[in-house]
Write a protein that holds these residues in place. Structure first.
Motif, PDB file in Angstrom:
ATOM      1  N   ARG A 158       0.534  -1.389  -0.157  1.00 54.39           N
ATOM      2  CA  ARG A 158       0.353  -0.221   0.063  1.00 54.39           C
ATOM      3  C   ARG A 158       0.964   1.538   0.338  1.00 54.39           C
ATOM      4  O   ARG A 158       0.144   2.043  -0.777  1.00 54.39           O
ATOM      5  N   THR A 159       2.201   0.784   0.955  1.00 47.44           N
ATOM      6  CA  THR A 159       2.307   2.625   0.583  1.00 47.44           C
ATOM      7  C   THR A 159       3.653   2.622  -0.443  1.00 47.44           C
ATOM      8  O   THR A 159       3.010   3.642  -0.963  1.00 47.44           O
ATOM      9  N   LEU A 160       3.829   1.694  -1.271  1.00 43.81           N
ATOM     10  CA  LEU A 160       4.569   2.125  -2.510  1.00 43.81           C
ATOM     11  C   LEU A 160       4.372   2.185  -4.077  1.00 43.81           C
ATOM     12  O   LEU A 160       4.620   3.324  -4.272  1.00 43.81           O
ATOM     13  N   VAL A 161       2.260   1.838  -4.132  1.00 43.74           N
ATOM     14  CA  VAL A 161       1.681   2.218  -4.628  1.00 43.74           C
ATOM     15  C   VAL A 161       1.159   2.986  -4.925  1.00 43.74           C
ATOM     16  O   VAL A 161       0.848   4.141  -5.958  1.00 43.74           O
ATOM     17  N   GLY A 162       1.060   3.773  -3.332  1.00 44.88           N
ATOM     18  CA  GLY A 162       0.300   5.031  -3.264  1.00 44.88           C
ATOM     19  C   GLY A 162      -1.116   5.547  -3.905  1.00 44.88           C
ATOM     20  O   GLY A 162      -2.055   4.182  -3.922  1.00 44.88           O
ATOM     21  N   ASP A 163      -1.287   5.828  -5.582  1.00 41.78           N
ATOM     22  CA  ASP A 163      -2.526   5.755  -6.310  1.00 41.78           C
ATOM     23  C   ASP A 163      -2.107   5.107  -7.759  1.00 41.78           C
ATOM     24  O   ASP A 163      -3.543   4.991  -8.519  1.00 41.78           O
ATOM     25  N   HIS A 164      -1.147   4.714  -7.646  1.00 36.75           N
ATOM     26  CA  HIS A 164      -0.908   4.482  -9.173  1.00 36.75           C
ATOM     27  C   HIS A 164      -2.054   2.211  -8.826  1.00 36.75           C
ATOM     28  O   HIS A 164      -2.199   2.277  -7.874  1.00 36.75           O
ATOM     29  N   PRO A 165      -2.156   2.006 -10.198  1.00 34.76           N
ATOM     30  CA  PRO A 165      -3.113   1.314  -9.704  1.00 34.76           C
ATOM     31  C   PRO A 165      -1.695  -0.602 -10.147  1.00 34.76           C
ATOM     32  O   PRO A 165      -0.469  -0.460 -10.162  1.00 34.76           O
ATOM     33  N   VAL A 166      -2.564  -1.791  -9.886  1.00 33.32           N
ATOM     34  CA  VAL A 166      -1.794  -2.341  -9.222  1.00 33.32           C
ATOM     35  C   VAL A 166      -2.588  -3.393  -9.456  1.00 33.32           C
ATOM     36  O   VAL A 166      -3.619  -3.976  -9.871  1.00 33.32           O
ATOM     37  N   THR A 167      -1.427  -4.730  -9.833  1.00 31.45           N
ATOM     38  CA  THR A 167      -1.277  -6.064 -10.578  1.00 31.45           C
ATOM     39  C   THR A 167      -0.588  -6.918  -9.837  1.00 31.45           C
ATOM     40  O   THR A 167       1.184  -6.781  -9.342  1.00 31.45           O
TER      41      THR A 167
END
Length: 326
Positions: A158-167
């Protein structure tokens, strides 16, 4: 209760003891010139609920087989000296990958190791993200507890992605269920829908093949998840495939950072932005020291293990630590 941490897992044992609010009990380990060894508790175990912690990854001058024998002999010694119950806490379980025959006359070593634990009087075995959950449960006839690390990884994702899309991505078909469970846990804890993918991998006589790639990773922060990283070849192969298909960032996640011979290529590759493992094996910290520029994060697992021991000792519910729904 007695809690012992054998040589090679002292730091993890100390963290588990701290979470429990107890001290590690003293023990002795002696190595003899002919290669034999002796282990024994230095406090009475008679009538006690005994927990013995050791990860079975080689390193620091001890082979996997050395550690396995030391653990088995120590468990047997506790049983011999009157322990009421003996639990083996084995965060990294050796030989868990050899759980079926893939060639003629292959051994099924997972089952043989289980028989060794049972033969010395082990009442229960506790492990962390074993290679094949079903094979682990089926191999052991004593009580088998499989702790799940997914909740340890969700905060850092959660910390690493911020608001980016995640896969969330599995580097092979055998790990699809593991990746799906991490995806579901992340969505349940964050309320954010994320993508999923996997690729095909077949290994025969040391040759890896397979061309199938499922999932859309374009513009996504990809988290490739596996139970362990040895040389890192599987992770690197998946990372390169995701890069070719437009992934924004790629992170490798595994419970066990074994980092054997050949892992240098993984640490040196620009294809992976970050590698995240737990401290289940001492080799993770060794790799951090050997490759100071490596983008390697080590998450503590001692609190999870300590909480599991606390609940087992008090006969409390452990289901939420196992990742299994009620």
């Amino acid at each position: 209760m007695r809690l012992f941490a054998l040589n090679g897992s002292e730091e993890l044992g100390a963290a588990a003891a701290s979470a429990l609010g107890v001290k590690i009990d003293p023990h002795e380990e002696r190595d003899f010139e002919d290669g034999e060894h002796k282990t024994r508790p230095l406090v009475s175990v008679r009538g006690k609920d005994v927990y013995v912690l050791l990860s079975l990854a080689g390193g620091g001058g001890s082979s996997v087989n050395d550690r396995l024998c030391k653990l088995l002999f120590f468990l047997a010694t506790c049983r011999e000296n009157g322990a009421a119950r003996v639990t083996a806490v084995v965060p990294y379980l050796a030989y868990a990958r050899k759980d079926r025959q893939t060639k003629a006359r292959d051994p099924v070593t997972t089952r043989y190791v289980a028989k060794l634990f049972e033969a010395v009087g082990t009442d229960r075995i506790v492990t962390l993200d074993v290679h094949n959950f079903a094979a682990f449960q089926n191999a052991f006839r004593c009580e088998s507890i499989h702790l799940d690390t997914r909740k340890l990884f969700v905060p850092i994702i959660r910390t690493l992605v911020g608001d980016h899309p995640v896969t969330v991505f599995s580097p092979d078909c055998g790990g699809v269920k593991r990746a799906q469970l991490l995806k579901e846990t992340f969505e349940a804890l964050t309320g954010k829908d994320i993508g999923f993918g996997f690729m095909e991998k077949r290994r025969s006589r040391g040759v890896v093949s397979g061309d199938i790639f499922a999932g859309d990773v374009t513009g996504s922060d990809v988290f490739i998840v596996d139970d362990m990283i040895g040389t890192g070849g599987t992770m690197l192969r998946a990372a390169l495939a995701c890069r070719e298909r437009g992934a924004n960032a790629i992170h490798a996640i595994a419970a066990h950072g074994v980092f054997g011979k050949g892992a240098k290529a993984l640490f040196d590759s620009p294809a992976i932005d970050r590698i995240i493992v737990t401290d289940s094996v001492a080799s993770a910290a060794s790799a951090k020291a050997d490759y100071p520029s490596a983008r390697l994060d080590i998450l503590p697992a001692g609190s999870l293990i300590g909480e599991a021991v606390k609940r087992l000792h008090s006969h409390s519910s452990i289901s939420d630590l196992l990742g299994i729904e009620n």
